[in-house]
Design an enzyme around this catalytic site. Structure first.
Site, PDB file in Angstrom:
ATOM      1  N   GLU A 223       0.864  -1.149   0.062  1.00 24.86           N
ATOM      2  CA  GLU A 223      -0.123  -0.066   0.117  1.00 24.86           C
ATOM      3  C   GLU A 223       0.799   1.339  -0.047  1.00 24.86           C
ATOM      4  O   GLU A 223       2.018   1.147   0.435  1.00 24.86           O
ATOM      5  CB  GLU A 223      -0.785  -0.039   1.278  1.00 24.86           C
ATOM      6  CG  GLU A 223      -1.938  -1.112   1.405  1.00 24.86           C
ATOM      7  CD  GLU A 223      -2.931  -1.056   0.216  1.00 24.86           C
ATOM      8  OE1 GLU A 223      -3.197  -0.154  -0.445  1.00 24.86           O
ATOM      9  OE2 GLU A 223      -3.791  -1.942  -0.092  1.00 24.86           O
ATOM     10  N   ASP A 248     -18.814  -9.923  -9.030  1.00 30.25           N
ATOM     11  CA  ASP A 248     -18.526  -9.023  -8.101  1.00 30.25           C
ATOM     12  C   ASP A 248     -18.049  -7.629  -8.388  1.00 30.25           C
ATOM     13  O   ASP A 248     -18.194  -6.608  -7.853  1.00 30.25           O
ATOM     14  CB  ASP A 248     -17.960  -9.592  -7.024  1.00 30.25           C
ATOM     15  CG  ASP A 248     -17.929  -9.217  -5.604  1.00 30.25           C
ATOM     16  OD1 ASP A 248     -19.136  -8.703  -5.060  1.00 30.25           O
ATOM     17  OD2 ASP A 248     -16.787  -8.776  -5.098  1.00 30.25           O
TER      18      ASP A 248
END
Length: 316
Positions: A223, A248
């Site tokens: 991240e 999804d």
């Protein structure tokens, strides 16, 4: 003349519909050129799907005669949907080629049946169509023209057609769908795994937030905070198949207002920028990386399109 609706309602271009088309073509060949072309386009899609399936592993936990039957039926449905309406454009090209420089016959002119029969179809399947499918296998667009690895081909074979269908239903550019899946999973070679080592099928890197009620897996991921990369633990959603993951992913983009600019993007490149602006990923170079993937995929598509055009003469 056989209407498109009746043609598409037939059982995936079976022998009965072919024989019926042959009879109609004998009565009015000029008027039935388009149905013939649509039929061949449908068969081509099925051949392409068959070739893609053959590239996948034959053995596995969920591999059986039943699953192969259902997969075949699903492929037939995909072929019907892909060639409905405007289709892929292959039928239009064939019609243009067959009618180029020709005039419609007079009412009293002798009728000559169009050269189209089940035997001819089988010949196409064994020769020209198979060659077209093989030439349509994507290659990297760089100067070396080296083929993608087997894993990458399998990855594209699994997702290419479902991604196009998902694009038509959601508005998300299909090149963006494929590019994001390729980027997040390293062309399927760096997929998120479950704790037991089995694949999670989460090729879009969708995290498991509090609203997710399905299974999850926790891994170490990268991240970015203030532009600096950090390794952190994060939970990701687990799916039972690539189709479930794709469904999804589309639901996530279409139901969340912050991704509205993605579903209405005019181009895949604009969609990539919209994804980054919406905060899909923390990587500050996410849009640039996606755009690079998109350009690779578009170059592949252009090669495939040229292959189809260059080999249409071999179909008739």
């Amino acid at each position: 003349m056989i209407g498109d609706g009746k043609l598409l309602a037939s059982a995936a271009w079976d022998a009965q519909s072919l024989n019926e088309l042959k009879a109609k073509a004998g009565q009015d060949p000029a008027a039935n050129i388009r149905p013939v072309a649509r039929q061949v386009e449908g068969m081509f899609v099925q051949m392409m799907l068959k070739s893609m399936r053959e590239a996948l592993p034959k053995d596995g936990l969920f591999s059986s005669d039943q699953t192969r039957l259902y997969t075949s039926m699903y492929d037939q449905q995909i072929a019907q949907q892909m060639t409905a309406g405007k289709g892929l454009g292959l039928a239009d090209m064939m019609v243009k080629q067959m009618t180029s420089g020709q005039t419609m016959p007079a009412d009293d002119a002798p009728q000559v049946p169009l050269k189209f029969s089940l035997e001819t179809v089988n010949s196409y399947q064994n020769q020209a169509l198979t060659q077209l499918v093989r030439k349509a296998i994507p290659k990297t667009p760089d100067s070396s023209d080296a083929p993608l690895s087997g894993d990458s081909k399998d990855f594209l074979a699994r997702l290419s057609l479902p991604a196009r269908l998902a694009s038509e239903q959601s508005g998300v550019p299909h090149h963006l769908i494929l590019a994001q899946a390729a980027l997040e999973s390293g062309w399927g070679q760096r997929q998120i795994l479950r704790e037991n080592g089995e694949p999670s099928y989460n090729v879009f890197g969708v995290k498991a937030t509090a609203s997710w009620k399905g299974p999850v897996t926790e891994i170490t991921t990268t991240e970015y905070e203030n532009g600096e990369a950090k390794k952190v633990k994060a939970k990701f959603r687990v799916y039972s198949s690539y189709l479930e993951a794709l469904s999804d992913y589309v639901a996530l983009l279409t139901r969340n207002p912050r991704y509205a600019a993605v579903t209405t993007a005019a181009t895949a490149e604009q969609g990539a920028v919209a994804l980054q602006n919406a905060g899909y990923a923390t990587d500050p170079n996410y849009a640039r990386k996606l755009t690079s993937m998109i350009q690779q995929l578009k170059a592949m598509s252009e090669k495939v399109s040229k292959t189809y055009s260059a080999n249409l003469d071999n179909l008739f």
